[in-house]
Motif scaffolding. Sequence first.
Motif, PDB file in Angstrom:
ATOM      1  N   VAL A   9       0.839  -1.192   0.000  1.00 18.14           N
ATOM      2  CA  VAL A   9       0.000   0.000   0.000  1.00 18.14           C
ATOM      3  C   VAL A   9       0.877   1.246   0.000  1.00 18.14           C
ATOM      4  O   VAL A   9       1.742   1.401   0.869  1.00 18.14           O
ATOM      5  CB  VAL A   9      -0.945   0.020   1.228  1.00 18.14           C
ATOM      6  N   ASP A  10       0.651   2.116  -0.977  1.00 17.97           N
ATOM      7  CA  ASP A  10       1.315   3.410  -1.046  1.00 17.97           C
ATOM      8  C   ASP A  10       0.257   4.471  -0.757  1.00 17.97           C
ATOM      9  O   ASP A  10      -0.625   4.713  -1.583  1.00 17.97           O
ATOM     10  CB  ASP A  10       1.933   3.644  -2.426  1.00 17.97           C
ATOM     11  N   VAL A  11       0.313   5.070   0.429  1.00 17.26           N
ATOM     12  CA  VAL A  11      -0.693   6.041   0.851  1.00 17.26           C
ATOM     13  C   VAL A  11      -0.293   7.424   0.350  1.00 17.26           C
ATOM     14  O   VAL A  11       0.768   7.933   0.700  1.00 17.26           O
ATOM     15  CB  VAL A  11      -0.831   6.069   2.393  1.00 17.26           C
ATOM     16  N   GLY A  12      -1.152   8.009  -0.465  1.00 17.71           N
ATOM     17  CA  GLY A  12      -0.942   9.370  -0.941  1.00 17.71           C
ATOM     18  C   GLY A  12      -2.098  10.253  -0.518  1.00 17.71           C
ATOM     19  O   GLY A  12      -3.131   9.761  -0.060  1.00 17.71           O
ATOM     20  N   ALA A  19      -0.692  -2.952  -4.493  1.00 17.50           N
ATOM     21  CA  ALA A  19       0.001  -4.016  -5.215  1.00 17.50           C
ATOM     22  C   ALA A  19      -0.229  -5.321  -4.460  1.00 17.50           C
ATOM     23  O   ALA A  19      -0.739  -5.316  -3.340  1.00 17.50           O
ATOM     24  CB  ALA A  19       1.500  -3.712  -5.296  1.00 17.50           C
ATOM     25  N   ARG A  20       0.157  -6.416  -5.065  1.00 19.63           N
ATOM     26  CA  ARG A  20       0.049  -7.725  -4.435  1.00 19.63           C
ATOM     27  C   ARG A  20       1.243  -8.565  -4.843  1.00 19.63           C
ATOM     28  O   ARG A  20       1.934  -8.248  -5.795  1.00 19.63           O
ATOM     29  CB  ARG A  20      -1.220  -8.436  -4.863  1.00 19.63           C
ATOM     30  N   VAL A  58       1.527  -4.547   3.665  1.00 20.03           N
ATOM     31  CA  VAL A  58       2.790  -3.838   3.836  1.00 20.03           C
ATOM     32  C   VAL A  58       2.517  -2.393   3.416  1.00 20.03           C
ATOM     33  O   VAL A  58       2.259  -2.123   2.250  1.00 20.03           O
ATOM     34  CB  VAL A  58       3.902  -4.460   2.967  1.00 20.03           C
ATOM     35  N   VAL A  59       2.522  -1.496   4.393  1.00 19.28           N
ATOM     36  CA  VAL A  59       2.194  -0.091   4.143  1.00 19.28           C
ATOM     37  C   VAL A  59       3.479   0.719   4.161  1.00 19.28           C
ATOM     38  O   VAL A  59       4.267   0.634   5.112  1.00 19.28           O
ATOM     39  CB  VAL A  59       1.206   0.443   5.206  1.00 19.28           C
ATOM     40  N   GLY A  60       3.667   1.497   3.095  1.00 18.78           N
ATOM     41  CA  GLY A  60       4.841   2.351   3.007  1.00 18.78           C
ATOM     42  C   GLY A  60       4.738   3.517   3.967  1.00 18.78           C
ATOM     43  O   GLY A  60       3.708   4.180   4.048  1.00 18.78           O
ATOM     44  N   ALA A 124       3.478   1.298  -5.007  1.00 17.70           N
ATOM     45  CA  ALA A 124       3.099   0.191  -4.125  1.00 17.70           C
ATOM     46  C   ALA A 124       3.867  -1.077  -4.492  1.00 17.70           C
ATOM     47  O   ALA A 124       4.277  -1.838  -3.604  1.00 17.70           O
ATOM     48  CB  ALA A 124       1.585  -0.051  -4.192  1.00 17.70           C
ATOM     49  N   VAL A 125       4.090  -1.289  -5.783  1.00 19.01           N
ATOM     50  CA  VAL A 125       4.890  -2.433  -6.234  1.00 19.01           C
ATOM     51  C   VAL A 125       6.316  -2.315  -5.700  1.00 19.01           C
ATOM     52  O   VAL A 125       6.886  -3.283  -5.186  1.00 19.01           O
ATOM     53  CB  VAL A 125       4.885  -2.550  -7.783  1.00 19.01           C
ATOM     54  N   VAL A 126       6.905  -1.119  -5.802  1.00 18.12           N
ATOM     55  CA  VAL A 126       8.272  -0.898  -5.312  1.00 18.12           C
ATOM     56  C   VAL A 126       8.344  -1.169  -3.810  1.00 18.12           C
ATOM     57  O   VAL A 126       9.261  -1.852  -3.325  1.00 18.12           O
ATOM     58  CB  VAL A 126       8.755   0.529  -5.640  1.00 18.12           C
ATOM     59  N   ILE A 127       7.373  -0.658  -3.056  1.00 17.58           N
ATOM     60  CA  ILE A 127       7.339  -0.860  -1.598  1.00 17.58           C
ATOM     61  C   ILE A 127       7.257  -2.338  -1.261  1.00 17.58           C
ATOM     62  O   ILE A 127       8.026  -2.856  -0.446  1.00 17.58           O
ATOM     63  CB  ILE A 127       6.148  -0.086  -0.974  1.00 17.58           C
TER      64      ILE A 127
END
Length: 166
Positions: A9-12, A19-20, A58-60, A124-127
């Motif tokens: 999860v990329d929170v903006g 992503a998964r 997994v949260v960035g 989110a993929v990168v994280i």
Amino acid sequence: MRRGVRIGVDVGRARVGVARCDRDGLLATPVETIQRASTDVVARLREIAEELNAIEAVVGLPISLSGGDTPSTQDARDMAALLAAALPVRLVDERLSTVTASAGMRAAGRSSRQQRSSIDQAAAVVILQHALDSERTAGRAPGELLPSRDDAQGHDDRGEAATQED
């Protein structure tokens, strides 16, 4: 390496990228971008996790280059805490994830304008991929595991009141 699907999860401020990974934790792939203004983001994340049978999220955590909090750090922590009521959540350092995602998209020939609709998913993929690679290398789960609401209220993992032996 633990087996099981995880969501990244990329929170903006305006959008949340999701992503998964596969059950073996090898490869992260994009899922969707959630518009914050028009959707209950936590409810949608819970739905995605349930649909995918995810073992954790997994949260960035947006940290400045110097290691301090940014204006977005508390926002990510708040969303992660709400999500932790539904499934285990790990906070991981996401420094430069959007920059890395953007550079990768530019290298693939996508302009900044073309990136707008999918940059959050790419971040989110990168994280998630970084977390997976870190777990594989270190032999332990990445980041900080948030307590669930039940943990915080003295309940065990079955939701029953925890007892202490004297």
